[in-house]
Design a protein around this motif. Structure first.
Motif, PDB file in Angstrom:
ATOM      1  N   TYR A  13     -28.202 -41.332  30.775  1.00 41.70           N
ATOM      2  CA  TYR A  13     -28.441 -40.722  32.122  1.00 41.70           C
ATOM      3  C   TYR A  13     -28.187 -39.164  32.087  1.00 41.70           C
ATOM      4  O   TYR A  13     -28.223 -38.363  33.005  1.00 41.70           O
ATOM      5  CB  TYR A  13     -27.285 -41.106  33.015  1.00 41.70           C
ATOM      6  N   ARG A  44     -30.156 -36.778  31.239  1.00 42.91           N
ATOM      7  CA  ARG A  44     -31.377 -35.854  31.828  1.00 42.91           C
ATOM      8  C   ARG A  44     -31.063 -35.827  33.393  1.00 42.91           C
ATOM      9  O   ARG A  44     -31.489 -34.789  34.013  1.00 42.91           O
ATOM     10  CB  ARG A  44     -32.751 -36.564  31.553  1.00 42.91           C
ATOM     11  N   PHE A  45     -30.650 -36.975  33.941  1.00 42.07           N
ATOM     12  CA  PHE A  45     -30.342 -37.025  35.572  1.00 42.07           C
ATOM     13  C   PHE A  45     -29.230 -35.919  35.961  1.00 42.07           C
ATOM     14  O   PHE A  45     -29.364 -35.052  36.903  1.00 42.07           O
ATOM     15  CB  PHE A  45     -29.635 -38.317  35.874  1.00 42.07           C
ATOM     16  N   GLU A  64     -28.686 -33.158  33.835  1.00 41.62           N
ATOM     17  CA  GLU A  64     -29.028 -31.911  33.470  1.00 41.62           C
ATOM     18  C   GLU A  64     -30.151 -31.237  34.425  1.00 41.62           C
ATOM     19  O   GLU A  64     -29.971 -30.123  34.778  1.00 41.62           O
ATOM     20  CB  GLU A  64     -29.653 -31.911  31.942  1.00 41.62           C
ATOM     21  N   PHE A  65     -31.005 -32.151  34.879  1.00 49.73           N
ATOM     22  CA  PHE A  65     -32.148 -31.881  35.675  1.00 49.73           C
ATOM     23  C   PHE A  65     -32.114 -32.357  37.071  1.00 49.73           C
ATOM     24  O   PHE A  65     -32.963 -31.576  37.789  1.00 49.73           O
ATOM     25  CB  PHE A  65     -33.492 -32.182  34.952  1.00 49.73           C
ATOM     26  N   GLY A  66     -31.346 -33.263  37.164  1.00 51.49           N
ATOM     27  CA  GLY A  66     -31.288 -33.633  38.670  1.00 51.49           C
ATOM     28  C   GLY A  66     -32.327 -34.676  39.300  1.00 51.49           C
ATOM     29  O   GLY A  66     -33.408 -35.050  38.104  1.00 51.49           O
ATOM     30  N   THR A  67     -32.256 -35.229  40.199  1.00 59.03           N
ATOM     31  CA  THR A  67     -33.268 -36.213  40.462  1.00 59.03           C
ATOM     32  C   THR A  67     -33.647 -35.936  41.750  1.00 59.03           C
ATOM     33  O   THR A  67     -33.186 -34.875  42.534  1.00 59.03           O
ATOM     34  CB  THR A  67     -32.561 -37.876  40.452  1.00 59.03           C
ATOM     35  N   ALA A  68     -34.512 -36.651  42.497  1.00 55.20           N
ATOM     36  CA  ALA A  68     -34.827 -36.617  43.775  1.00 55.20           C
ATOM     37  C   ALA A  68     -33.869 -36.754  44.799  1.00 55.20           C
ATOM     38  O   ALA A  68     -33.548 -36.018  45.910  1.00 55.20           O
ATOM     39  CB  ALA A  68     -35.919 -37.478  44.292  1.00 55.20           C
ATOM     40  N   LYS A  69     -32.823 -37.481  44.461  1.00 55.49           N
ATOM     41  CA  LYS A  69     -31.520 -37.722  45.717  1.00 55.49           C
ATOM     42  C   LYS A  69     -30.528 -37.001  45.314  1.00 55.49           C
ATOM     43  O   LYS A  69     -29.392 -36.817  45.846  1.00 55.49           O
ATOM     44  CB  LYS A  69     -31.122 -39.223  45.632  1.00 55.49           C
ATOM     45  N   GLN A  70     -30.215 -36.591  43.835  1.00 57.30           N
ATOM     46  CA  GLN A  70     -28.908 -35.926  43.373  1.00 57.30           C
ATOM     47  C   GLN A  70     -29.202 -34.460  42.831  1.00 57.30           C
ATOM     48  O   GLN A  70     -30.288 -34.470  42.012  1.00 57.30           O
ATOM     49  CB  GLN A  70     -28.456 -36.739  42.320  1.00 57.30           C
ATOM     50  N   ALA A 118     -28.980 -31.184  40.276  1.00 55.20           N
ATOM     51  CA  ALA A 118     -28.582 -30.926  38.979  1.00 55.20           C
ATOM     52  C   ALA A 118     -27.251 -30.475  38.817  1.00 55.20           C
ATOM     53  O   ALA A 118     -26.876 -29.558  39.664  1.00 55.20           O
ATOM     54  CB  ALA A 118     -29.813 -30.052  38.309  1.00 55.20           C
TER      55      ALA A 118
END
Length: 158
Positions: free
Chosen positions: A115, A117-118, A120-126, A128
């Motif tokens: 996780y 990468r989620f 460090e770079f973020g996601t569509a819903k969360q 960074a």
């Protein structure tokens, strides 16, 4: 990963030129490892400050790794997070089989911070919450100072 150029290291180059032949590679590696250690500690501190520590696997897997395919005449280390299949024996023993999203059976490792990468770079819903890039930005001067101290230590050797 963040890629940045560091300016103002002319004095380091001048001192580096004083080394005996054959010592350049060993000394350059030691210098870059010293700077990498500073950046690694800074990244771990940012992880703790941002509250990304739940299991501790992210903290355990922040590492620096020497790049074997670096251009000739350079020493390159990468600051990142160990993840995926490159695990040590203890982590491989803790592997468990589970069903993945595709319906296939996959191995899951106990200390695999997949996780990162989620975070460090973020996601569509969360959003960074980066820790590697800011560690480089905030620890740049300390890293250069660590490199200089390591070079002075190498120059002082007989």
């Amino acid at each position: 990963m963040a890629k940045t150029e560091v300016l103002g290291i002319g004095e380091l180059k001048a001192n580096f030129a004083q080394l005996k032949t054959g010592m350049e590679q060993r000394t350059s590696r030691a210098m870059v490892v010293a700077a990498g250690g500073v950046l690694k500690r800074k990244a771990k501190a940012l992880i703790q400050q941002q509250g990304l520590v739940r299991t501790g696997s992210l903290l355990k897997n922040v590492a620096i790794k020497r790049e074997s395919a670096a251009p000739a005449g350079t020493t390159q280390y990468n600051l990142g997070v160990r993840h995926g299949r490159d695990k040590n024996k203890a982590q491989k023993k803790s592997a468990k089989l589970s069903v993945g999203a595709s319906g296939r059976i996959v191995k899951r490792y106990g200390d695999d911070p997949f996780y990162w990468r989620f975070a460090e770079f973020g996601t569509a819903k969360q959003g960074a919450t980066p820790f590697l890039g800011p560690a480089l930005e905030q620890g740049r001067t300390d890293a250069i100072a660590a490199m200089e101290q390591r070079l002075q230590k190498e120059l002082a050797k007989p």
